[in-house]
Write a protein that holds these residues in place. Sequence first.
Motif, short mmCIF file in Angstrom:
data_model
loop_
_atom_site.label_atom_id
_atom_site.label_comp_id
_atom_site.label_asym_id
_atom_site.label_seq_id
_atom_site.Cartn_x
_atom_site.Cartn_y
_atom_site.Cartn_z
N ASP A 1 19.62 18.25 39.23
CA ASP A 1 20.45 19.56 39.81
C ASP A 1 19.87 20.97 40.18
O ASP A 1 19.05 21.28 39.63
N THR A 2 20.32 21.09 41.30
CA THR A 2 19.98 22.39 41.79
C THR A 2 21.13 23.51 40.83
O THR A 2 22.27 23.62 41.54
N LEU A 3 20.30 24.45 40.28
CA LEU A 3 21.23 25.56 39.80
C LEU A 3 21.22 26.58 40.81
O LEU A 3 22.31 27.45 40.60
N SER A 4 20.41 27.12 41.59
CA SER A 4 20.49 28.15 42.61
C SER A 4 19.64 28.06 43.29
O SER A 4 18.32 27.35 43.37
N LYS A 5 19.77 28.85 44.72
CA LYS A 5 18.76 28.91 45.84
C LYS A 5 18.40 30.47 46.00
O LYS A 5 18.12 30.62 46.98
N GLU A 6 18.68 30.91 44.95
CA GLU A 6 18.21 32.46 45.10
C GLU A 6 17.05 32.83 44.24
O GLU A 6 16.67 32.00 43.21
#
Length: 506
Positions: A82-87
Amino acid sequence: MMKKLIVYIMLFACWACVDDTTNENFDTLNDVVIEGIKDEYTDVYVDNLFSIHPTLKTTLNTEADLRFFWITYDKSTRYEADTLSKEKNLDVVIRLTPGEHTMKFKAVSTVTKIYYEKEFTVNVVNEFTNGLMILAETDEKAILDFWIPGKDEIVTDVYGKLNDGDVLGTHPKRVYFNKYRTDVTSEVLVMCQDGKGGKILDNITLTKRRDYKDMFFGVVPDEVVPQAYYKSSMREYLVDNGLVYDRATNSLTPDVTVKPNLVVQSGTYEIADNANFIDDEDMVGRMVLYDNQNTCFYSIINIATAFLTKVTKTSGFTYVNGGFFNPDQVGMRCLYAGITSRSASGDKEYLGVFETPEGERHLLKMGIGFYTDAKPSSYFKDLGNEVLTCENIATANSFTTSALFSGYLFYVAGSKVYVYNSASSTGGVIYDLQDDAEEGAQYVIDHIEAERGGNRLWVAFRNNSLSEKKAGFCGLTVNTDGGLSLKRTVFHPNFADRIMDFESKY
């Protein structure tokens, strides 16, 4: 010959005049070094904000060409990330299932497509991941309450709240936390002596996983009376109605059922339900049990056996005669036994309170080892047998020991906690609940138990001056500076009718 030489010279001249068009203007890679991310994060709570702000050191002193990803997966779903964030900075409210998760921070170059990453682990917990389970009885129902150490709060009827008001059963007996190799396979076993037996709960969510009767493969006993659950490294042993059942737990996923009950070669038996020849902090290699009917010790060193054999007659197991008692014919019932010392080599010692048919109480001391560094490596030793004449030992209703306080037996009677030093054969009152009581309180202690891996004693009590919700518990911290003393450091009264058992969840 001259013509050939002229040709060679002309070819060489042409070759020498060709321009070298190789590009010597190499682009410098924007290498990235990631800092500011720990290898492990513990006690990350569900529904709480989780923040990590990494520091990046780049060769070109710019992050303009970088894209960022925070990815998570657990042990059982490594390929379902799962991708939690792209920051760059992670600031998310945790919505992950309690348990251990692997996370990665990736910085990817949009120019070269080269990526840089840092992998780390996160242990996600909820309010019921770590703490003290309290099995109680309230309004004639079995209730599982939970003490949260960090907040010093009690959550009452946690099972009912997480299971749409479902009831565990009636006549509660004991609660066990069975920790296996993964959080998913670990479980909570609640025993009720109500004809149904209780329930097995999911370790993470504390929701019902299956009924107690589902532990029996094929034929369920006509009468189920769950009493105890003893654990060794490869097998665990369920005691029900005096009989013992073998459960294999040496695989990644433990068996969910037990085998048919073990037998003795002649006659019947009755396994003591409070003779704990185990070690919750350093699992024993094999099992010793005590038979209250035949007043003898059994050892189970062959995990494939269907028979119970006495310690003096077990192949591969040595009886070292100390001259204090005959383990094949002790002549007394076991009221309690528990660990009192352990060594790094695997040697362990136990203290046990035993009672003759006439009511005389003895303190027996046993040394037990499985595959230790000693010779013999697997053994049973009788180390002591003394008649107990200490204050109120005849009316004591609950006992406990701890490997942290070698040689000491704690017991309770009335509102008082007593301690007995087996080395010096001395003892007496060490704490009285009435000393810290509010005006009018009339305390009586029902149960005492040593904290797993800690220096506290858990004490279940009732205040008989109340008409309802009489029961509560307290934690007494053991201080060994300048002698043994107890100090009340946890206190929660009046939330149940009676407390039956404690169990640490970790």
